[in-house]
Design a protein around this motif. Structure first.
Motif, PDB file in Angstrom:
ATOM      1  N   PHE A 123      51.558  30.313  40.879  1.00  0.00           N
ATOM      2  CA  PHE A 123      51.120  31.233  39.824  1.00  0.00           C
ATOM      3  C   PHE A 123      49.619  31.134  39.588  1.00  0.00           C
ATOM      4  N   GLN A 124      49.107  29.918  39.480  1.00  0.00           N
ATOM      5  CA  GLN A 124      47.684  29.734  39.194  1.00  0.00           C
ATOM      6  C   GLN A 124      46.809  30.334  40.290  1.00  0.00           C
ATOM      7  N   ALA A 125      47.214  30.145  41.538  1.00  0.00           N
ATOM      8  CA  ALA A 125      46.440  30.694  42.653  1.00  0.00           C
ATOM      9  C   ALA A 125      46.497  32.223  42.658  1.00  0.00           C
ATOM     10  N   TYR A 126      47.680  32.769  42.397  1.00  0.00           N
ATOM     11  CA  TYR A 126      47.838  34.224  42.401  1.00  0.00           C
ATOM     12  C   TYR A 126      47.086  34.856  41.233  1.00  0.00           C
ATOM     13  N   TYR A 127      47.235  34.276  40.043  1.00  0.00           N
ATOM     14  CA  TYR A 127      46.588  34.853  38.869  1.00  0.00           C
ATOM     15  C   TYR A 127      45.069  34.796  38.980  1.00  0.00           C
ATOM     16  N   LYS A 128      44.554  33.725  39.549  1.00  0.00           N
ATOM     17  CA  LYS A 128      43.099  33.598  39.708  1.00  0.00           C
ATOM     18  C   LYS A 128      42.531  34.772  40.498  1.00  0.00           C
ATOM     19  N   LYS A 129      43.301  35.274  41.462  1.00  0.00           N
ATOM     20  CA  LYS A 129      42.850  36.393  42.298  1.00  0.00           C
ATOM     21  C   LYS A 129      43.125  37.751  41.651  1.00  0.00           C
ATOM     22  N   ASN A 130      43.947  37.761  40.603  1.00  0.00           N
ATOM     23  CA  ASN A 130      44.387  39.035  40.025  1.00  0.00           C
ATOM     24  C   ASN A 130      44.223  39.087  38.509  1.00  0.00           C
ATOM     25  N   ALA A 131      43.276  38.314  37.996  1.00  0.00           N
ATOM     26  CA  ALA A 131      43.125  38.176  36.545  1.00  0.00           C
ATOM     27  C   ALA A 131      42.440  39.359  35.880  1.00  0.00           C
ATOM     28  N   ASP A 132      41.831  40.238  36.673  1.00  0.00           N
ATOM     29  CA  ASP A 132      41.050  41.325  36.068  1.00  0.00           C
ATOM     30  C   ASP A 132      41.498  42.712  36.510  1.00  0.00           C
ATOM     31  N   LYS A 133      42.712  42.824  37.006  1.00  0.00           N
ATOM     32  CA  LYS A 133      43.188  44.119  37.505  1.00  0.00           C
ATOM     33  C   LYS A 133      43.415  45.122  36.372  1.00  0.00           C
ATOM     34  N   LYS A 134      44.034  44.667  35.299  1.00  0.00           N
ATOM     35  CA  LYS A 134      44.344  45.538  34.162  1.00  0.00           C
ATOM     36  C   LYS A 134      43.758  45.022  32.851  1.00  0.00           C
ATOM     37  N   THR A 135      43.127  43.878  32.893  1.00  0.00           N
ATOM     38  CA  THR A 135      42.575  43.237  31.697  1.00  0.00           C
ATOM     39  C   THR A 135      41.363  43.997  31.175  1.00  0.00           C
ATOM     40  N   GLY A 136      41.214  44.024  29.861  1.00  0.00           N
ATOM     41  CA  GLY A 136      40.054  44.668  29.256  1.00  0.00           C
ATOM     42  C   GLY A 136      39.800  44.141  27.858  1.00  0.00           C
ATOM     43  N   LEU A 137      38.618  44.422  27.348  1.00  0.00           N
ATOM     44  CA  LEU A 137      38.265  44.036  25.984  1.00  0.00           C
ATOM     45  C   LEU A 137      39.055  44.856  24.974  1.00  0.00           C
ATOM     46  N   TYR A 138      39.400  44.245  23.863  1.00  0.00           N
ATOM     47  CA  TYR A 138      39.988  45.004  22.763  1.00  0.00           C
ATOM     48  C   TYR A 138      38.917  45.924  22.169  1.00  0.00           C
ATOM     49  N   PRO A 139      39.333  47.052  21.602  1.00  0.00           N
ATOM     50  CA  PRO A 139      38.365  47.997  21.030  1.00  0.00           C
ATOM     51  C   PRO A 139      37.446  47.333  20.006  1.00  0.00           C
ATOM     52  N   GLY A 140      36.158  47.560  20.164  1.00  0.00           N
ATOM     53  CA  GLY A 140      35.171  47.062  19.212  1.00  0.00           C
ATOM     54  C   GLY A 140      34.680  45.655  19.463  1.00  0.00           C
ATOM     55  N   VAL A 141      35.320  44.935  20.375  1.00  0.00           N
ATOM     56  CA  VAL A 141      34.964  43.531  20.593  1.00  0.00           C
ATOM     57  C   VAL A 141      33.558  43.388  21.173  1.00  0.00           C
ATOM     58  N   ASN A 174      55.713  37.706  36.860  1.00  0.00           N
ATOM     59  CA  ASN A 174      56.862  38.310  37.532  1.00  0.00           C
ATOM     60  C   ASN A 174      56.708  38.332  39.048  1.00  0.00           C
ATOM     61  N   HIS A 175      55.494  38.462  39.539  1.00  0.00           N
ATOM     62  CA  HIS A 175      55.271  38.321  40.981  1.00  0.00           C
ATOM     63  C   HIS A 175      55.696  36.924  41.431  1.00  0.00           C
ATOM     64  N   THR A 176      55.312  35.925  40.655  1.00  0.00           N
ATOM     65  CA  THR A 176      55.654  34.542  40.984  1.00  0.00           C
ATOM     66  C   THR A 176      57.162  34.314  40.911  1.00  0.00           C
ATOM     67  N   LEU A 177      57.785  34.796  39.850  1.00  0.00           N
ATOM     68  CA  LEU A 177      59.234  34.633  39.704  1.00  0.00           C
ATOM     69  C   LEU A 177      59.976  35.328  40.840  1.00  0.00           C
ATOM     70  N   ASN A 178      59.517  36.505  41.215  1.00  0.00           N
ATOM     71  CA  ASN A 178      60.128  37.225  42.337  1.00  0.00           C
ATOM     72  C   ASN A 178      59.990  36.449  43.639  1.00  0.00           C
ATOM     73  N   TYR A 179      58.822  35.887  43.843  1.00  0.00           N
ATOM     74  CA  TYR A 179      58.561  35.135  45.073  1.00  0.00           C
ATOM     75  C   TYR A 179      59.541  33.970  45.221  1.00  0.00           C
ATOM     76  N   PHE A 180      59.842  33.326  44.094  1.00  0.00           N
ATOM     77  CA  PHE A 180      60.762  32.180  44.123  1.00  0.00           C
ATOM     78  C   PHE A 180      62.205  32.580  43.799  1.00  0.00           C
ATOM     79  N   LYS A 181      62.439  33.913  43.713  1.00  0.00           N
ATOM     80  CA  LYS A 181      63.783  34.455  43.504  1.00  0.00           C
ATOM     81  C   LYS A 181      64.401  34.039  42.162  1.00  0.00           C
ATOM     82  N   TYR A 182      63.561  34.029  41.136  1.00  0.00           N
ATOM     83  CA  TYR A 182      64.033  33.816  39.773  1.00  0.00           C
ATOM     84  C   TYR A 182      64.024  35.147  39.035  1.00  0.00           C
ATOM     85  N   PRO A 183      64.814  35.289  37.971  1.00  0.00           N
ATOM     86  CA  PRO A 183      64.833  36.547  37.206  1.00  0.00           C
ATOM     87  C   PRO A 183      63.472  36.841  36.569  1.00  0.00           C
ATOM     88  N   GLU A 184      63.118  38.113  36.537  1.00  0.00           N
ATOM     89  CA  GLU A 184      61.865  38.515  35.906  1.00  0.00           C
ATOM     90  C   GLU A 184      61.955  38.391  34.390  1.00  0.00           C
TER      91      GLU A 184
END
Length: 225
Positions: free
Chosen positions: A83-101, A35-45
């Motif tokens: 997108f690839q450049a942005y995600y590479k810098k922001n891939a671990d902001k909210k990401t986490g292991l599933y319980p028990g993994v 959605n950051h990428t879509l916003n940047y290029f003015k496309y719908p989220e």
């Protein structure tokens, strides 16, 4: 409940995992980056549930499905690159292991299973995320690389099997989508589908996977046979 055929059949000593939706819940970071990428290029989220349904074929498929239909090939490449450049810098902001993994991977490692991760995500990001969340318990990782066909082609799984030096009958692939089931079948190995990822159990049952596990304990019991 575990849905599988051939009760008591050994799964062998190698487990290859998908990453997104299997080991890591990456949905929030992927949705935010889309959605950051879509916003940047003015496309719908896109709604988070839409992004969830788009995941499974790598960044190229994710962006193609997220964009409006009338986008030119040139603009698509521009959006994908951003997108690839942005995600590479922001891939671990909210990401986490599933319980028990983490406990599961540690236990399999302690029991001398060879453990690999094969993902349609970019290779560098895969290595960084696995190292960050699972440390040295995973023997090898392989993400998207130029010259290697993406799942459902079997290439990446076969490369991982060769790297881990495991035979088809000694290997099980664990994933959360129809792409994983097809890729494992193409590689000639068993596949366990987990229901905590990016596909609903009802959708997985429609593709008739060999094994279904609803939680980590069931997956462990299935792997152990």
């Amino acid at each position: 409940m575990i849905g599988y055929i051939g009760e008591g059949e050994s799964m062998g000593k190698a487990v290859i995992f998908d990453l997104d939706g299997t080991l890591l819940n990456t949905l929030d970071d992927l949705a935010d980056s889309v959605n950051h990428t879509l916003n940047y290029f003015k496309y719908p989220e896109r709604r988070k549930e839409e992004v969830r349904s788009f995941i499974g074929g790598g960044a190229k498929a994710l962006i193609k499905k997220s964009l409006p239909e009338n986008v030119t090939a040139e603009k698509y490449e521009e959006v994908l690159s951003y997108f690839q450049a942005y995600y590479k810098k922001n891939a671990d902001k909210k990401t986490g292991l599933y319980p028990g993994v983490k406990k599961l991977v540690n236990k399999l490692s302690d029991e001398n299973y060879s453990i690999g991760v094969v993902s349609a995500k970019g290779d560098i990001v895969v290595k960084e995320l696995v190292e960050s969340f699972l440390g040295d318990k995973v023997n090898e990782t392989l993400g998207e690389k130029e010259g290697i066909k993406r799942k459902p082609a079997p290439d990446s799984i076969l490369i991982m099997m060769d790297t881990l030096k495991c035979k088809p009958e000694e290997t099980i692939y664990v994933g959360d989508s129809e792409v994983d089931v097809e890729a494992a079948a193409n590689a000639g190995i068993k596949c366990a589908s987990v229901t905590w990822g990016f596909r609903d159990k009802e959708d997985l049952e429609k593709i008739n996977p060999l094994y279904i596990a609803d939680n980590v304990q069931e997956l462990y019991e299935l792997i152990k046979g």
